[in-house]
Design an enzyme around this catalytic site. Structure first.
Site, PDB file in Angstrom:
ATOM      1  N   ASP A 345      72.990  41.107 -19.856  1.00 44.56           N
ATOM      2  CA  ASP A 345      72.359  40.877 -21.146  1.00 44.56           C
ATOM      3  C   ASP A 345      71.733  39.490 -21.073  1.00 44.56           C
ATOM      4  O   ASP A 345      72.307  38.578 -20.484  1.00 44.56           O
ATOM      5  CB  ASP A 345      73.415  40.937 -22.256  1.00 44.56           C
ATOM      6  CG  ASP A 345      72.795  40.863 -23.642  1.00 44.56           C
ATOM      7  OD1 ASP A 345      71.562  40.980 -23.725  1.00 44.56           O
ATOM      8  OD2 ASP A 345      73.539  40.690 -24.608  1.00 44.56           O
ATOM      9  N   THR A 347      71.042  37.117 -23.390  1.00 48.14           N
ATOM     10  CA  THR A 347      71.698  36.053 -24.140  1.00 48.14           C
ATOM     11  C   THR A 347      73.131  35.880 -23.671  1.00 48.14           C
ATOM     12  O   THR A 347      73.905  36.830 -23.616  1.00 48.14           O
ATOM     13  CB  THR A 347      71.688  36.359 -25.648  1.00 48.14           C
ATOM     14  OG1 THR A 347      70.346  36.610 -26.053  1.00 48.14           O
ATOM     15  CG2 THR A 347      72.261  35.207 -26.441  1.00 48.14           C
ATOM     16  N   ASP A 580      78.839  39.920 -23.831  1.00 48.35           N
ATOM     17  CA  ASP A 580      79.632  39.028 -24.673  1.00 48.35           C
ATOM     18  C   ASP A 580      79.669  39.456 -26.131  1.00 48.35           C
ATOM     19  O   ASP A 580      80.369  38.863 -26.938  1.00 48.35           O
ATOM     20  CB  ASP A 580      79.114  37.586 -24.579  1.00 48.35           C
ATOM     21  CG  ASP A 580      77.669  37.463 -25.039  1.00 48.35           C
ATOM     22  OD1 ASP A 580      77.041  38.514 -25.332  1.00 48.35           O
ATOM     23  OD2 ASP A 580      77.170  36.326 -25.103  1.00 48.35           O
TER      24      ASP A 580
END
Length: 835
Positions: A345, A347, A580
């Site tokens: 991902d 970010t 996350d």
């Protein structure tokens, strides 16, 4: 006070108390069964608080009483092995028990020199236990840093506590990313909950005041205050059916192969041992028959292999823990070694999650308020802020200039958040494609111009009326574009370079604009980053097709992330997924190995195999290297153990067929056990080894094991029939001793050749280790023949004819092993070509 009676089993009482709270007193009779999770004992009166003020919560006195009554959320099921279980699992294996039984048999006949093999076994056991306990203690300490917490209201204050310290009727504050720690009833607020971990359904469920939150689910968006209605083993997740909670074994080729080896050897070893004893007993006395049978059976037992495997995995866990990586499933280390696709991902992995507003372009503001006032009021209405919201707060502030009447929290599925300010209508903030719909084409040029510079672009839009949750915005009017920068991690380029150089393909999966993600991926050095696609509005089939064709995926929903990972797996890829946020959970569950950042949501950490406690993307290369080291070294050392097992099985079958006396006693295998297997395998298992792991464990091991074992068999057949011809004057017992001596020297040499093969490519350590093992064998042979009077190996001196014969056998063995390996390799290639 109202009393309710039911068959004299319960007495229930409701009353109002001063704060005010509704209190329920429960008195259980002596006939009532003890509740395991809550530890309620008979005749115990439990006070319930059903109407606690959410701003005040429980008092310290009530909490302490709850702890005394064992009404806490502690889970008595220990995660991982306890120290006694570690000791027993290392001590009482099938092969260890068999070795101990053979040891007792040898002890009863007084052949003490043949008990030396037990010393090696006990050393293996001690080392294995030590390494596992050390790894456990390290992991336990690291787990404290990553353990989930809960925000509870007590004495009018919000405090963070471990979920195990939640007590019955605690007021808990849940926000996005939090796992529901105890079955709870919502008192105030609204949340969207993902119940897929329990139900398997990925659709979000909206929960409002009065609804029940089930333990094991997690909050995707929104926030609420809820009362802990059940704790401990009374929770729903603890009462799930046995089928739903049954143990799922890890998908480990290593574990599967080791279990197959155990089953095959266990199937043959006892019948072969019985037959060998009967064969030997017909040829010699009871004492000799026992020692020769023990020699056959102990040779077939690869006892140290399984202990060494456990030790290697434990050392891997320990080393990863020292590097701030928490391993939550032991055999996932193997999967690490086989990863060839890494899904990221953007970010929190490529970027560090710190964002800032760099520009604001006002389009047309139809309201009486400035953009700053509108966004500031929206930020005030949101109780929880993600990284984007924090950047907006830093730039626009957070003030209640307008009073919010309803809130739609941000969701990675909706791609927007919204706030309704009464008569002023609803203001929406999110991805332009999702917020302004048909009008996006008018702003597309400006949005893509910023996206091409690597910026994220949000739109602030307005609509009349109230926007309901999960409702698509309609008739919206864009007010402004907000441009946000996302900082690339300082170590991202170096980390990505490592994966490129090690044959690991990288896919970037993000909910952001694909152009933005592509530009950031390019700056990070990801190959093929210019090959991007937006998955907005794509069908599942189109997503699956795109998974193999593109490198960067934008505007991805959580379900689409899962489909991408699943498609990669279906195409024979071993997929690692990092994440996350709660939007990553479906993909993390689908991946072969899931890696969570500790700074992310608790729910993400809960479902992941590994947790990067320091949340550093730069830790990933160390994690992959450690996985490769462990599995490559286990494969290498397994070859050493299984050569002895295979040739012992073949020799046992050979002597059963020809009706001869088995040549070896346990002590005569000690040179092989120590210098060709035990000592080198221990040190080789700890060596660095960063080679990519390819192929199946069992085939990788057998491609060297079988050729060497067959060469041992061939050489022993030659020795058995040629020795009497070269020494016609010897008696049968002397001929057997001579055969045993030549066989020991030849077989030990072949095992050292295998050690030579698996040690390549040589470094200084492996070169010195091999030379020392060779010298060790020579020294033992010299001491046995010239210094030690008892001659424990029972070797005889060789004349010049037998020395030349032995040298010819040894010199022929290495090219013969290589020749059989070449033939097997060719057969495998031809078989694969036909398939």
């Amino acid at each position: 006070m109202e009393k309710l009676n039911s068959n004299n089993e319960e007495t229930l009482a409701l009353e109002n108390i001063t704060n005010p709270k509704k209190v329920l007193k429960v008195k259980l009779s002596s006939k009532t069964k003890k509740v395991v999770g809550s530890h309620i004992t008979p005749e115990k009166e439990i006070t319930r608080y059903y109407d606690t003020n959410v701003k005040v919560g429980l008092t310290d006195e009530i909490v302490e009483q709850r702890k005394i009554d064992n009404l806490t959320n502690s889970n008595i099921i220990e995660r991982g092995k306890s120290i006694p279980k570690i000791i027993l699992s290392n001590l009482l294996t099938f092969f260890n028990v068999l070795c101990f039984a053979l040891g007792i048999w040898i002890l009863l006949i007084g052949s003490y020199e043949n008990l030396f093999y037990l010393v090696i076994i006990f050393l293996n056991i001690i080392i294995g236990i030590f390494q596992e306990i050390r790894a456990k203690l390290t992991i336990d300490k690291l787990s404290l840093l990553s353990q989930p917490t809960a925000d509870v209201i007590r004495n009018g204050e919000k405090i963070s506590i471990p979920v195990s310290e939640i007590v019955l009727d605690d007021i808990i504050y849940y926000s996005a990313g939090k796992q529901i720690a105890a079955d709870s009833i919502i008192y105030d607020g609204m949340v969207e909950v993902d119940e897929s971990l329990i139900t398997g359904e990925s659709d979000l469920v909206v929960k409002r005041t009065g609804d029940t939150l089930l333990s094991g689910t997690f909050v995707v968006s929104g926030s609420c205050y809820a009362r802990a209605d059940k704790v401990g083993r009374d929770n729903f997740v603890e009462k799930m059916s046995a089928d739903a909670r049954k143990y799922q074994p890890p998908k480990s080729d290593l574990l599967k192969s080791l279990n197959q080896i155990i089953k095959v050897i266990a199937f043959f070893i006892i019948p072969l041992g019985i037959l060998m004893y009967l064969n030997n007993r017909n040829l010699t006395d009871y004492h000799t028959a026992v020692t020769k049978t023990a020699g056959s059976m102990i040779g077939m037992i690869p006892a140290g292999l399984f202990l060494l495997t456990s030790m290697s995995l434990a050392v891997g866990v320990y080393r990863l823990a020292r590097q701030k990586t928490l391993v939550q499933q032991l055999y996932c280390i193997e999967t690490l070694a086989r990863v060839d696709v890494l899904c990221l991902d953007k970010t929190g992995t490529i970027t560090d999650g710190t964002m800032r507003v760099v520009d604001m372009i006002e389009i047309k503001n139809h309201t009486d308020y400035t953009v700053r006032e509108l966004i500031s009021s929206m930020m005030f209405a949101f109780k929880e802020h993600n990284a984007t919201a924090k950047a907006l707060v830093d730039h626009f502030g957070s003030m209640e200039i307008l009073e919010a009447t309803s809130v739609v929290p941000f969701s990675s599925i909706r791609k927007y958040s919204a706030v309704t300010f009464g008569k002023h209508g609803t203001f929406i903030l999110g991805a332009p494609e999702y917020v302004i719909g048909d009008q996006f084409d008018k702003l597309k040029g400006r949005v893509e111009r910023f996206a091409n510079q690597g910026f994220r672009v949000l739109v602030l839009a307005h609509m009349f009326g109230t926007l309901k949750i999960n409702e698509q915005p309609k008739n919206t009017r864009p007010i402004a574009l907000i441009v946000i920068s996302d900082h690339i991690r300082d170590d991202a380029i170096e980390t990505i370079e490592f994966f490129k150089n090690n044959g690991v393909e990288i896919k970037v999966i993000s909910g952001d604009n694909p152009i933005t993600v592509s530009k950031i991926a390019m700056r990070a050095g990801i190959d093929g980053a210019e090959n991007y696609i937006s998955l907005e509005g794509k069908t599942d089939e189109e997503v699956a097709q795109a998974a193999m064709e593109y490198t960067v995926f934008g505007r991805v929903t959580p379900e689409q992330k899962r489909i991408i990972v699943k498609t990669l797996k279906e195409n024979k890829k071993t997929v690692a997924m990092t994440g996350d946020g709660v939007n990553d959970i479906l993909a993390l569950k689908e991946a072969d190995i899931s890696i969570a950042m500790a700074s992310g949501s608790e729910a993400t950490r809960y479902v992941s195999h590994l947790v990067l406690v320091d949340s550093k993307f730069a830790s990933m290369p160390k994690v992959v290297k450690e996985g490769r080291r462990v599995i490559n070294n286990i494969q290498m050392t397994s070859t050493l153990f299984l050569v002895k097992t295979c040739f012992s099985v073949l020799l046992t079958i050979m002597f059963l067929i020809i009706g001869g006396l088995y040549p070896f006693e346990p002590v005569q295998l000690s040179m092989i056990e120590i210098f060709a297997i035990g000592v080198p395998s221990f040190f080789l298992a700890l060596q660095s080894n960063n080679k990519p792991v390819k192929g199946k464990f069992i085939s990788n091991v057998l491609k060297t094991t079988l050729p060497a074992a067959f060469v041992v068999l061939i050489m022993n057949v030659i020795i058995y029939y040629i020795t009497p011809i070269l020494n016609p004057t010897l008696t049968r017992p002397d001929s057997l001793r001579l055969y045993t001596t030549i066989s020991i020297l030849t077989t030990t040499s072949i095992c050292l050749m295998v050690l030579f093969k698996v040690s390549r490519p040589f470094n200084w350590f492996r070169r010195i280790l091999f030379i020392l093992m060779l010298i060790g064998c020579i020294v033992i042979i010299y001491l046995t023949l010239n210094v030690i009077p008892s001659n424990p190996l029972k070797l005889v001196r060789l004349d010049i004819v037998n020395i030349i014969f032995t040298i010819l056998l040894i010199e022929t063995s290495y090219p013969l092993i290589s020749g059989i390996e070449y033939i097997l390799k060719k057969l495998k290639i031809n078989t694969e070509a036909q398939e």
